[in-house]
Scaffold this motif. Structure first.
Motif, short mmCIF file in Angstrom:
data_model
loop_
_atom_site.label_atom_id
_atom_site.label_comp_id
_atom_site.label_asym_id
_atom_site.label_seq_id
_atom_site.Cartn_x
_atom_site.Cartn_y
_atom_site.Cartn_z
N PRO A 37 72.02 47.00 29.64
CA PRO A 37 71.84 46.80 31.09
C PRO A 37 70.36 46.81 31.48
O PRO A 37 69.59 47.64 31.00
CB PRO A 37 72.57 47.99 31.71
CG PRO A 37 73.53 48.44 30.66
CD PRO A 37 72.86 48.14 29.35
N GLY A 38 69.96 45.85 32.28
CA GLY A 38 68.59 45.77 32.78
C GLY A 38 67.59 45.15 31.83
O GLY A 38 66.42 45.01 32.18
N TYR A 39 68.03 44.78 30.62
CA TYR A 39 67.10 44.20 29.66
C TYR A 39 66.66 42.82 30.13
O TYR A 39 67.48 41.99 30.51
CB TYR A 39 67.73 44.10 28.26
CG TYR A 39 66.78 43.54 27.23
CD1 TYR A 39 65.82 44.35 26.62
CD2 TYR A 39 66.83 42.20 26.88
CE1 TYR A 39 64.94 43.84 25.68
CE2 TYR A 39 65.94 41.68 25.93
CZ TYR A 39 65.01 42.50 25.35
OH TYR A 39 64.14 41.99 24.43
N GLN A 40 65.35 42.57 30.08
CA GLN A 40 64.80 41.27 30.47
C GLN A 40 64.39 40.52 29.21
O GLN A 40 63.51 40.97 28.47
CB GLN A 40 63.59 41.46 31.40
CG GLN A 40 63.93 42.14 32.71
CD GLN A 40 64.90 41.31 33.52
OE1 GLN A 40 64.66 40.14 33.80
NE2 GLN A 40 66.02 41.91 33.90
N ALA A 41 65.03 39.37 28.98
CA ALA A 41 64.74 38.57 27.79
C ALA A 41 63.31 38.06 27.84
O ALA A 41 62.77 37.76 28.91
CB ALA A 41 65.71 37.39 27.71
N ARG A 42 62.69 37.97 26.66
CA ARG A 42 61.33 37.47 26.53
C ARG A 42 61.33 36.24 25.63
O ARG A 42 62.23 36.06 24.82
CB ARG A 42 60.41 38.53 25.89
CG ARG A 42 60.36 39.89 26.57
CD ARG A 42 59.65 39.92 27.90
NE ARG A 42 58.27 39.50 27.88
CZ ARG A 42 57.21 40.28 27.88
NH1 ARG A 42 57.35 41.56 27.86
NH2 ARG A 42 56.00 39.77 27.90
N ASP A 43 60.32 35.43 25.77
CA ASP A 43 60.12 34.31 24.85
C ASP A 43 58.63 34.03 24.80
O ASP A 43 57.87 34.44 25.68
CB ASP A 43 60.88 33.06 25.28
CG ASP A 43 61.08 32.07 24.13
OD1 ASP A 43 60.59 32.32 23.01
OD2 ASP A 43 61.73 31.04 24.35
N MET A 44 58.23 33.32 23.76
CA MET A 44 56.82 33.04 23.55
C MET A 44 56.54 31.58 23.88
O MET A 44 57.29 30.70 23.50
CB MET A 44 56.48 33.29 22.07
CG MET A 44 55.04 32.99 21.72
SD MET A 44 54.75 33.04 19.93
CE MET A 44 55.18 34.71 19.54
N ASP A 45 55.45 31.37 24.60
CA ASP A 45 54.94 30.01 24.80
C ASP A 45 54.17 29.69 23.53
O ASP A 45 53.00 30.04 23.39
CB ASP A 45 54.05 29.94 26.03
CG ASP A 45 53.53 28.55 26.31
OD1 ASP A 45 53.71 27.65 25.46
OD2 ASP A 45 52.92 28.36 27.37
N PHE A 46 54.86 29.05 22.58
CA PHE A 46 54.31 28.85 21.24
C PHE A 46 53.02 28.06 21.26
O PHE A 46 52.05 28.41 20.59
CB PHE A 46 55.34 28.18 20.33
CG PHE A 46 54.87 28.03 18.92
CD1 PHE A 46 54.92 29.10 18.05
CD2 PHE A 46 54.35 26.84 18.47
CE1 PHE A 46 54.45 28.99 16.75
CE2 PHE A 46 53.89 26.71 17.17
CZ PHE A 46 53.95 27.80 16.31
N SER A 47 52.97 26.97 22.02
CA SER A 47 51.76 26.13 22.01
C SER A 47 50.55 26.89 22.56
O SER A 47 49.46 26.77 22.02
CB SER A 47 51.99 24.82 22.78
OG SER A 47 52.24 25.08 24.13
N THR A 48 50.75 27.70 23.59
CA THR A 48 49.65 28.50 24.13
C THR A 48 49.18 29.54 23.12
O THR A 48 47.99 29.74 22.92
CB THR A 48 50.07 29.19 25.44
OG1 THR A 48 50.44 28.18 26.39
CG2 THR A 48 48.97 30.05 26.02
N ALA A 49 50.15 30.18 22.45
CA ALA A 49 49.80 31.19 21.44
C ALA A 49 49.04 30.57 20.27
O ALA A 49 48.07 31.13 19.78
CB ALA A 49 51.05 31.89 20.94
N LEU A 50 49.47 29.38 19.85
CA LEU A 50 48.81 28.71 18.73
C LEU A 50 47.40 28.26 19.11
O LEU A 50 46.46 28.41 18.34
CB LEU A 50 49.64 27.51 18.25
CG LEU A 50 49.15 26.82 16.99
CD1 LEU A 50 49.09 27.80 15.82
CD2 LEU A 50 50.05 25.65 16.65
#
Length: 139
Positions: A37-50
């Protein structure tokens, strides 16, 4: 051809492989917390990170290195942390959890395929370099 030019492509692919592994970890964390409960999914902007990892994009809060002797300041944000974003929820949940399992599974599969492709590219590049170093008598 100098050594820097030979390793430049390999260094880029190594950075990409490291970031793909980190993105896989983030996606796996989302999947593991699908029922939290309350967990906020994360993801990476791969092109920005690279771009940040390869020096083509300054990392937020990081001073530019304009001279070879400049040292990194402690506490500078990593390229991965800069590119990590909260995933936009596709629908609202009563428990405020933003993990969309369909999206996470698709992202996990896509990232796995791209990780494997990057790994194969690195392996073939190393094989080509080793073949180029063999003498004609080694066949």
């Amino acid at each position: 051809m100098n050594v820097n030019r030979l390793t430049q492509k390999l260094d880029f692919q190594a950075q990409a492989l490291t970031l793909r592994a980190e993105r896989q970890r983030v996606i796996a964390s989302n999947i593991a917390n699908a029922d939290t409960p309350g967990y906020q999914a994360r993801d990476m902007d791969f092109s920005t990170a690279l771009k940040a990892a390869t020096g083509h994009l300054p990392v937020a809060g990081q001073m530019a290195t304009t001279q070879a002797g400049h040292m990194a300041l402690p506490g500078n944000a990593s390229p991965t942390a800069t590119a990590l974003r909260y995933a936009t929820p596709s629908q609202t949940n009563l428990d405020s959890n933003s993990v969309d399992m369909d999206r996470e599974r698709a992202s996990f599969a896509e990232n796995s395929v791209k990780y494997e492709a990057t790994l194969r590219f690195i392996n073939s590049h190393v094989r080509e370099m080793l073949d180029a170093m063999k003498s004609p008598t080694q066949g």
